[in-house]
Design a protein around this motif. Structure first.
Motif, PDB file in Angstrom:
ATOM      1  N   UNK A  41       0.814  -1.212   0.000  1.00  0.00           N
ATOM      2  CA  UNK A  41       0.000   0.000   0.000  1.00  0.00           C
ATOM      3  C   UNK A  41       0.846   1.260   0.000  1.00  0.00           C
ATOM      4  N   UNK A  42       0.250   2.337  -0.481  1.00  0.00           N
ATOM      5  CA  UNK A  42       0.943   3.625  -0.512  1.00  0.00           C
ATOM      6  C   UNK A  42       1.389   4.046   0.881  1.00  0.00           C
ATOM      7  N   UNK A  43       0.605   3.721   1.903  1.00  0.00           N
ATOM      8  CA  UNK A  43       0.970   4.105   3.265  1.00  0.00           C
ATOM      9  C   UNK A  43       2.303   3.502   3.685  1.00  0.00           C
ATOM     10  N   UNK A  44       2.602   2.304   3.209  1.00  0.00           N
ATOM     11  CA  UNK A  44       3.867   1.669   3.554  1.00  0.00           C
ATOM     12  C   UNK A  44       5.034   2.352   2.829  1.00  0.00           C
ATOM     13  N   UNK A  45       4.796   2.759   1.590  1.00  0.00           N
ATOM     14  CA  UNK A  45       5.814   3.510   0.862  1.00  0.00           C
ATOM     15  C   UNK A  45       6.077   4.840   1.570  1.00  0.00           C
ATOM     16  N   UNK A  46       5.027   5.471   2.037  1.00  0.00           N
ATOM     17  CA  UNK A  46       5.183   6.734   2.770  1.00  0.00           C
ATOM     18  C   UNK A  46       6.044   6.529   4.029  1.00  0.00           C
ATOM     19  N   UNK A  47       5.805   5.439   4.734  1.00  0.00           N
ATOM     20  CA  UNK A  47       6.615   5.144   5.912  1.00  0.00           C
ATOM     21  C   UNK A  47       8.087   4.989   5.534  1.00  0.00           C
ATOM     22  N   UNK A  48       8.346   4.255   4.454  1.00  0.00           N
ATOM     23  CA  UNK A  48       9.728   4.049   4.022  1.00  0.00           C
ATOM     24  C   UNK A  48      10.366   5.367   3.601  1.00  0.00           C
ATOM     25  N   UNK A  49       9.585   6.219   2.954  1.00  0.00           N
ATOM     26  CA  UNK A  49      10.102   7.537   2.551  1.00  0.00           C
ATOM     27  C   UNK A  49      10.523   8.338   3.787  1.00  0.00           C
ATOM     28  N   UNK A  50       9.710   8.309   4.823  1.00  0.00           N
ATOM     29  CA  UNK A  50      10.054   9.036   6.047  1.00  0.00           C
ATOM     30  C   UNK A  50      11.285   8.448   6.737  1.00  0.00           C
ATOM     31  N   UNK A  51      11.612   7.209   6.396  1.00  0.00           N
ATOM     32  CA  UNK A  51      12.821   6.572   6.930  1.00  0.00           C
ATOM     33  C   UNK A  51      14.022   6.788   6.015  1.00  0.00           C
ATOM     34  N   UNK A  52      13.849   7.624   4.985  1.00  0.00           N
ATOM     35  CA  UNK A  52      14.963   7.996   4.129  1.00  0.00           C
ATOM     36  C   UNK A  52      15.058   7.262   2.813  1.00  0.00           C
ATOM     37  N   UNK A  53      14.161   6.314   2.529  1.00  0.00           N
ATOM     38  CA  UNK A  53      14.188   5.612   1.256  1.00  0.00           C
ATOM     39  C   UNK A  53      13.561   6.501   0.178  1.00  0.00           C
ATOM     40  N   UNK A  54      14.229   6.613  -0.950  1.00  0.00           N
ATOM     41  CA  UNK A  54      13.734   7.509  -1.999  1.00  0.00           C
ATOM     42  C   UNK A  54      13.407   6.792  -3.310  1.00  0.00           C
ATOM     43  N   UNK A  55      13.952   5.616  -3.544  1.00  0.00           N
ATOM     44  CA  UNK A  55      13.747   4.935  -4.828  1.00  0.00           C
ATOM     45  C   UNK A  55      12.876   3.699  -4.627  1.00  0.00           C
ATOM     46  N   UNK A  56      11.837   3.603  -5.467  1.00  0.00           N
ATOM     47  CA  UNK A  56      10.860   2.526  -5.339  1.00  0.00           C
ATOM     48  C   UNK A  56      10.607   1.880  -6.693  1.00  0.00           C
ATOM     49  N   UNK A  57      10.472   0.568  -6.691  1.00  0.00           N
ATOM     50  CA  UNK A  57      10.242  -0.188  -7.909  1.00  0.00           C
ATOM     51  C   UNK A  57       8.843  -0.763  -7.959  1.00  0.00           C
TER      52      UNK A  57
END
Length: 235
Positions: A41-57
């Motif tokens: 889900x998008x919410x999980x990507x948002x969590x990862x972004x807040x943890x500094x992850x910027x690239x998603x596949x």
């Protein structure tokens, strides 16, 4: 997955990559994590972004577009399309992604170039190689690779960056390294033929074979399960 669990799994993935780079005698910044977020889900990507992850596949065009719309407020997020690409989906990918890892036909490449908005700048491209010669896998053969690379290199709105592969599963580090070594050698050969191209990318290695890929020169490691947990079935 809770925020705490995701924080721990992402930290563990970063540590694993750092240790693999160190073991291979490579610089700490020689490879980076691509978080494979398909079916998540998008919410999980948002969590990862807040943890500094910027690239998603992402593998599925419509699913990715829905997530991109929901996450449009996030700065500096970089979307990679890594799945098989059909002709009727190239426009959406050309308009909404920064990278495509799965180009294996000139027709697909040409459509991406023609449909890429000029304002976005060139679309970064990896050519997918069927490195284990599996009938069930997408990808071009090594013999056909130079001709496709030459065609893509001439397309004005594409930027040829490197190669991607998903080898057949094998057991043991030496067996895992062999196909990655062939892909690395193929990229080195392309560099000789196209010295003007920014051929700096080997998209290879996943949760089960990260160390072997890094030992053979991976620059983008695609991790899904190791970061986000077991994949959710699509409905």
């Amino acid at each position: 997955m809770t925020d705490l669990v995701l924080s721990e799994s992402l930290a563990a993935a970063r540590t694993r990559l750092a240790e693999a780079l160190h073991a291979a005698g490579r610089p700490a910044d020689a490879a980076r994590l691509l978080a494979v977020s398909k079916t998540k889900p998008a919410a999980m990507i948002r969590q990862a972004w807040h943890l500094g992850q910027r690239e998603f596949g992402e593998n599925y065009v419509q699913e990715a577009l829905d997530k991109q719309a929901e996450l449009g407020d996030l700065d500096a997020i970089v979307w990679h399309f890594i799945g098989p690409l059909q002709s009727n989906k190239t426009r959406e990918v050309a308009e909404h992604f920064a990278w495509v890892h799965s180009v294996d036909r000139e027709k697909i490449a040409r459509r991406l170039s023609d449909q890429r908005p000029e304002a976005l700048g060139p679309l970064d491209i990896c050519l997918q190689v069927n490195i284990s010669d599996e009938a069930s896998k997408s990808g071009i053969t090594l013999d056909a690779l130079p001709a496709l690379a030459e065609a893509v290199q001439a397309m004005p709105r594409l930027r040829l960056r490197g190669l991607m592969a998903i080898p057949a599963p094998t057991e043991g580090p030496e067996a895992q390294r062999a196909p990655f070594a062939r892909l690395r050698e193929a990229l080195e050969n392309l560099r000789e033929h196209f010295p003007e191209a920014p051929l700096d990318t080997l998209s290879m290695g996943m949760s089960d074979d990260l160390e072997a890929a890094v030992a053979e020169g991976a620059t983008l490691v695609r991790l899904g399960t190791a970061i986000f947990g077991a994949r959710t079935a699509r409905t």
